[in-house]
Design a protein around this motif. Structure first.
Motif, short mmCIF file in Angstrom:
data_model
loop_
_atom_site.label_atom_id
_atom_site.label_comp_id
_atom_site.label_asym_id
_atom_site.label_seq_id
_atom_site.Cartn_x
_atom_site.Cartn_y
_atom_site.Cartn_z
N LEU A 45 0.65 -1.18 0.10
CA LEU A 45 -0.10 0.09 -0.11
C LEU A 45 0.97 1.28 -0.03
CD1 LEU A 45 -3.08 -0.63 2.53
CD2 LEU A 45 -2.98 -0.53 -0.04
N VAL A 46 1.99 1.04 0.91
CA VAL A 46 2.85 2.38 0.82
C VAL A 46 3.39 2.69 -0.49
CG1 VAL A 46 4.85 3.30 1.82
CG2 VAL A 46 3.43 1.97 3.18
N PHE A 47 3.91 1.51 -1.26
CA PHE A 47 4.55 1.51 -2.56
C PHE A 47 3.40 2.31 -3.60
CE2 PHE A 47 4.89 -0.97 -6.51
CZ PHE A 47 6.08 -0.49 -6.94
N TYR A 48 2.39 1.54 -3.66
CA TYR A 48 1.29 2.17 -4.51
C TYR A 48 1.18 3.57 -4.46
CZ TYR A 48 -0.36 -2.83 -5.03
OH TYR A 48 -0.41 -3.81 -5.22
N SER A 49 0.87 4.05 -3.09
CA SER A 49 0.68 5.51 -2.89
C SER A 49 1.79 6.41 -3.43
CB SER A 49 0.41 5.61 -1.31
OG SER A 49 1.52 5.13 -0.38
N ALA A 50 2.99 5.71 -2.97
CA ALA A 50 4.20 6.55 -3.66
C ALA A 50 4.22 6.68 -5.21
CB ALA A 50 5.41 5.86 -3.22
N LEU A 51 3.66 5.43 -5.90
CA LEU A 51 3.51 5.60 -7.33
C LEU A 51 2.34 6.64 -7.74
CD1 LEU A 51 3.43 2.05 -8.64
CD2 LEU A 51 5.22 3.74 -9.03
N LEU A 52 1.13 6.69 -7.00
CA LEU A 52 0.18 7.77 -7.43
C LEU A 52 0.74 9.05 -7.00
CD1 LEU A 52 -3.06 5.93 -5.70
CD2 LEU A 52 -2.56 6.82 -7.98
N LEU A 53 1.42 9.34 -5.85
CA LEU A 53 1.98 10.50 -5.65
C LEU A 53 2.84 10.97 -6.63
CD1 LEU A 53 2.66 10.90 -1.81
CD2 LEU A 53 0.88 11.86 -3.16
N SER A 86 -7.39 12.73 -3.22
CA SER A 86 -7.50 11.34 -2.98
C SER A 86 -6.08 10.40 -2.98
CB SER A 86 -8.32 10.35 -3.94
OG SER A 86 -8.86 11.02 -4.98
N ALA A 87 -5.16 11.14 -3.79
CA ALA A 87 -3.78 10.32 -3.50
C ALA A 87 -3.03 10.72 -2.28
CB ALA A 87 -3.10 10.72 -4.73
N LEU A 88 -3.40 11.87 -1.67
CA LEU A 88 -2.83 12.27 -0.53
C LEU A 88 -3.40 11.64 0.47
CD1 LEU A 88 -1.13 14.84 0.30
CD2 LEU A 88 -3.11 15.91 0.81
N MET A 89 -4.70 11.39 0.66
CA MET A 89 -5.54 10.74 1.65
C MET A 89 -4.93 9.08 1.65
SD MET A 89 -6.90 13.18 2.99
CE MET A 89 -7.80 12.50 4.27
N GLY A 125 -11.45 -0.64 3.11
CA GLY A 125 -12.65 0.50 3.24
C GLY A 125 -12.22 1.74 3.25
N LEU A 126 -11.14 2.16 3.79
CA LEU A 126 -10.55 3.35 3.84
C LEU A 126 -10.13 3.90 2.58
CD1 LEU A 126 -8.49 3.33 7.21
CD2 LEU A 126 -10.44 4.81 6.71
N ASN A 127 -9.37 3.03 1.89
CA ASN A 127 -8.80 3.31 0.50
C ASN A 127 -9.88 3.39 -0.60
OD1 ASN A 127 -6.41 3.44 1.40
ND2 ASN A 127 -5.79 1.44 0.88
N GLY A 128 -10.86 2.59 -0.55
CA GLY A 128 -12.11 2.45 -1.36
C GLY A 128 -12.71 3.88 -1.10
N ALA A 129 -13.23 4.37 0.13
CA ALA A 129 -13.84 5.53 0.25
C ALA A 129 -12.89 6.82 -0.18
CB ALA A 129 -14.09 5.63 1.88
N PHE A 130 -11.70 6.58 -0.28
CA PHE A 130 -11.14 7.69 -0.63
C PHE A 130 -11.05 7.79 -2.16
CE2 PHE A 130 -8.57 7.78 3.43
CZ PHE A 130 -9.40 8.49 3.75
N ILE A 509 5.26 20.26 -0.91
CA ILE A 509 3.82 19.69 -0.19
C ILE A 509 2.89 20.71 -0.35
CG2 ILE A 509 2.59 18.86 1.63
CD1 ILE A 509 5.16 17.47 2.46
N MET A 510 3.11 22.01 -0.11
CA MET A 510 1.93 23.05 -0.18
C MET A 510 1.82 23.36 -1.75
SD MET A 510 0.54 24.34 2.25
CE MET A 510 0.34 25.55 3.23
N GLY A 511 2.77 23.06 -2.70
CA GLY A 511 2.51 23.30 -4.15
C GLY A 511 1.26 22.20 -4.33
N TYR A 512 1.63 20.87 -4.14
CA TYR A 512 0.82 19.96 -4.27
C TYR A 512 -0.49 19.96 -3.95
CZ TYR A 512 -0.61 15.04 -4.53
OH TYR A 512 -1.62 13.94 -4.81
N ILE A 513 -0.80 20.46 -2.53
CA ILE A 513 -1.93 20.64 -2.01
C ILE A 513 -2.73 21.80 -2.64
CG2 ILE A 513 -3.12 21.47 0.15
CD1 ILE A 513 -1.15 19.94 1.84
N ASP A 514 -1.86 22.78 -3.00
CA ASP A 514 -2.72 23.90 -3.73
C ASP A 514 -3.13 23.43 -5.07
OD1 ASP A 514 -2.17 26.08 -1.89
OD2 ASP A 514 -0.14 26.70 -3.05
#
Lengths: 533, 111
Positions: A45-53, A86-89, A125-130, A509-514
């Motif tokens: 899961l950590v790996f996937y989220s890194a890929l998404l980011l 969603s990628a952030l969450m 469930g958490l990932n699905g909701a996001f 990070i702020m740039g990403y969030i903006d």
């Protein structure tokens, strides 16, 4: 690798579901095998989220990934909808999930047979909701994560866990009913369940039907507010989070963020088209939540209870900032969400470790020691034996535990209170400055209320943290330093290094969030569908 | 037809809410079930109320005469989920009854 990239949006849901189901098949004698599966899954899961980011960071233009399940076209099938938020969450969930699971390996995962499976289902469930892009599918994933959380709440069950678990289940079932009523009102007015379809159709509706749909969204958000712990709906939260086992309450921190995410997602999609329904109500709810959290923080002597009221403060800050209905405040508050979630998760994990030398048994022993003037050694020995039995003598113990715990506690509390030099300070100072700059243009009264309440709340929380810290780390009598295994302190150190990374890397990070905030408020007709086949 | 369904929903939800506010765990679970029946009926009507309309009938071409199939799928999912969570609630209820010896929601009160 190419295959992974093509199906990236679905993988964070499927992987934990698959491993969770696989682990049920093996009985508890194959503990190390199950442990490997669960660790593999959380690591993936950590790996996937890194890929998404990485995908969103490297790709400047592509805004949204839309994944059609079973390749059904938009109107007929369910689709997943991945944008920067969603990628952030997802990343936040997977980092916290990994750390908490690592912590539970010290002893908690042995307290129940299905703990590891339930943990995986909760993550699914958490990932699905996001990730979901469909209203009813959001409900289903809410139920998946709630069902898993009911099991986790009762993990290693005793009387108080069962009692508060009953309340927790009852109130969340009622919340689900509100969610269902809201969904059916929205469906009967817009004839759509897909987020994008709903937004598109709202634009074409007559204004009276549109306000009916608005009522549907309002009823639905009651369910979200229950999850996020907004004031009149939050009385279950402090008790439930306090009595749950340590890893469970640490991962439950992200559950309040699901409610917040849903409010943001749905609010962002429909708010531009509902002129007569405004998010301003959230401002007042958030202010009252903040005040309630501040009172609770001052009143709590137990460190775990202190942490639960900080969960409420975090939610309250977020709801207040969303209530301004201005994208100016959303970026700092999302940054605040990241650092406060990490710090809260770390604090919950710490509560058990610092509580280990503080349990009522130890206090009682100290008193009896004075009364009977017994020799220190003879009294302490049985206590240590007890601990040994509990931990089964496994694991590497770390030296100077009280010093390390003290530093970890300091960093977590500084982040939560919002004092320099950590991320909490940056978050709060940007929140204050943007709300003050907002006061120059409009809604100056709201800004001043927000600034006052936020500063006062931070002060209350600072007082409470100082009080707790003095009691725990400046002991008045010669106490036994807590026996802490390496595997218990490593996840906390990981979370703290995550906080430090968030602090140091504030610019990207702020740039990403903006960017993610500007995506959130983009009219949905402009959403370019980066179609994944 | 609309009046009948509206009356049924209101009676179910009304009595369910009354039971939910009672102090005994058994009353809570009956209340939860009644509210969930009411909510399921409500979802059912979100596709519009039509008398004797099938989801699909062979050979017919006018979609106006069909009932909306989506709410029926939704209500099925909602029933399954509601059933499962109610069953779980029942287990917790019995566990609490065993631990506290009382069926009060706060685990105290006269036995």
């Amino acid at each position: 690798m190419n295959l992974i990239l093509k199906h990236l949006p679905i993988l964070p849901i499927i992987t934990p579901l698959f491993f969770g189901a696989l682990m049920i098949k093996f009985d508890d004698r194959k503990r190390s095998l199950k442990m490997t599966f669960a660790l593999l899954s959380t690591f993936l899961l950590v790996f996937y989220s890194a890929l998404l980011l990485y995908h969103f960071q490297s790709d400047v233009n592509s805004g949204v990934l839309i994944y059609h399940l079973g390749n059904w076209p938009q109107r007929f099938g369910i689709s997943l909808y991945v944008d920067r938020l969603s990628a952030l969450m997802i990343s936040l969930t997977s980092v916290m999930g990994f750390c908490v699971f690592l912590f539970s390996l010290a002893k908690w995962h042995r307290a129940g047979i299905f703990f590891r499976s339930q943990f995986q289902f909760l993550l699914a469930g958490l990932n699905g909701a996001f990730l979901t892009g469909d209203l009813f599918n959001l409900f289903v994933f809410f139920e998946v994560l709630l069902a898993a959380s009911y099991g986790l709440m009762l993990h290693s069950s005793n009387y108080s866990r069962t009692l508060n678990g009953l309340h927790y289940i009852a109130i969340n079932l009622v919340g689900s009913f509100f969610f269902l009523i809201g969904i059916s009102i929205v469906y009967s007015t817009t004839d759509a369940l897909n987020f994008i379809d709903i937004a598109n159709r709202l634009q074409d509706l007559k204004s009276d039907i549109r306000s009916q749909a608005g009522i549907g969204f309002a009823i639905m958000s009651i369910a979200f507010l229950i999850k996020s712990g907004a004031w009149p709906l939050c009385f279950w939260l402090p008790n439930a989070y306090t009595v749950a086992t340590t890893p469970v309450s640490a991962i439950f921190v992200i559950m309040t963020k699901v409610g917040i995410y849903a409010i943001l997602r749905i609010g962002g999609l429909v708010n531009p088209f509902l002129e007569n329904i405004s998010l301003n109500g959230l401002f007042y709810i958030g202010i009252v939540t903040l005040i309630y959290g501040a009172i609770g923080v001052l009143a709590s002597h137990d460190i775990k209870r202190l942490a639960t009221f900080n969960v409420l403060i975090s939610s309250g800050t977020f709801l207040t900032a969303v209530g301004f209905n201005s994208s100016l405040l959303l970026s700092p508050v999302l940054y605040y969400l990241i650092c406060s979630s990490l710090a809260l998760c770390g604090l919950f994990l710490l509560t058990e470790l610092v509580g280990r030398d503080q349990d009522p048994g130890a206090d009682l022993l100290a008193i009896t020691m004075e009364v009977y003037q017994a020799e220190e050694g003879s009294v302490e020995e049985p206590l240590e034996d007890e601990d040994d039995e509990e931990e089964e003598g496994e694991g590497v113990l770390i030296p100077e535990s009280l010093v390390i715990l003290g530093i970890c506690f300091l960093i977590c509390s500084l982040t939560l209170v919002g004092l320099p030099p950590f991320a909490g300070f940056i978050a709060k100072i940007t929140l204050l400055s943007s709300s003050l700059s907002l006061s120059l243009t409009s809604s100056s009264q709201m800004s001043w209320i927000f600034v006052t309440v936020l500063i006062l709340t931070s002060m209350c929380s600072l007082i409470s943290f100082v009080r707790t810290g003095i009691r725990i780390f400046w002991p008045s009598f010669e106490q036994v330093p807590p026996r802490i295994q390496l595997i218990e302190i490593v996840p906390i150190l990981l979370l703290i290094s995550a906080i430090i990374i968030v602090t140091v890397q504030v610019n990207p990070i702020m740039g990403y969030i903006d960017k993610s905030v500007s995506e959130l408020y983009r009219p949905s007709r402009e959403i370019d569908t980066a179609f994944i086949k | 037809m609309e009046l009948l369904i509206a009356a049924a929903i209101s009676v179910l939800v009304g009595s369910g809410v009354w039971l939910l506010l009672r102090p005994r765990t058994f009353q809570i679970i009956i209340g939860l079930s009644l509210v969930s029946y009411g909510v399921n009926l409500f979802i059912f009507t979100s596709g519009g109320v039509k008398k004797f309309a099938a989801v699909f009938s062979h050979g017919a071409e006018n979609p106006q005469i069909f009932a909306d199939p989506l709410p029926q799928a939704l209500v099925l999912t909602a029933i399954v989920i509601g059933f499962a969570t109610t069953a779980l609630f029942l287990v917790v209820l019995l566990a609490l009854r065993g631990m506290s010896g009382s069926d009060h929601v706060d685990g105290r009160g006269e036995k």
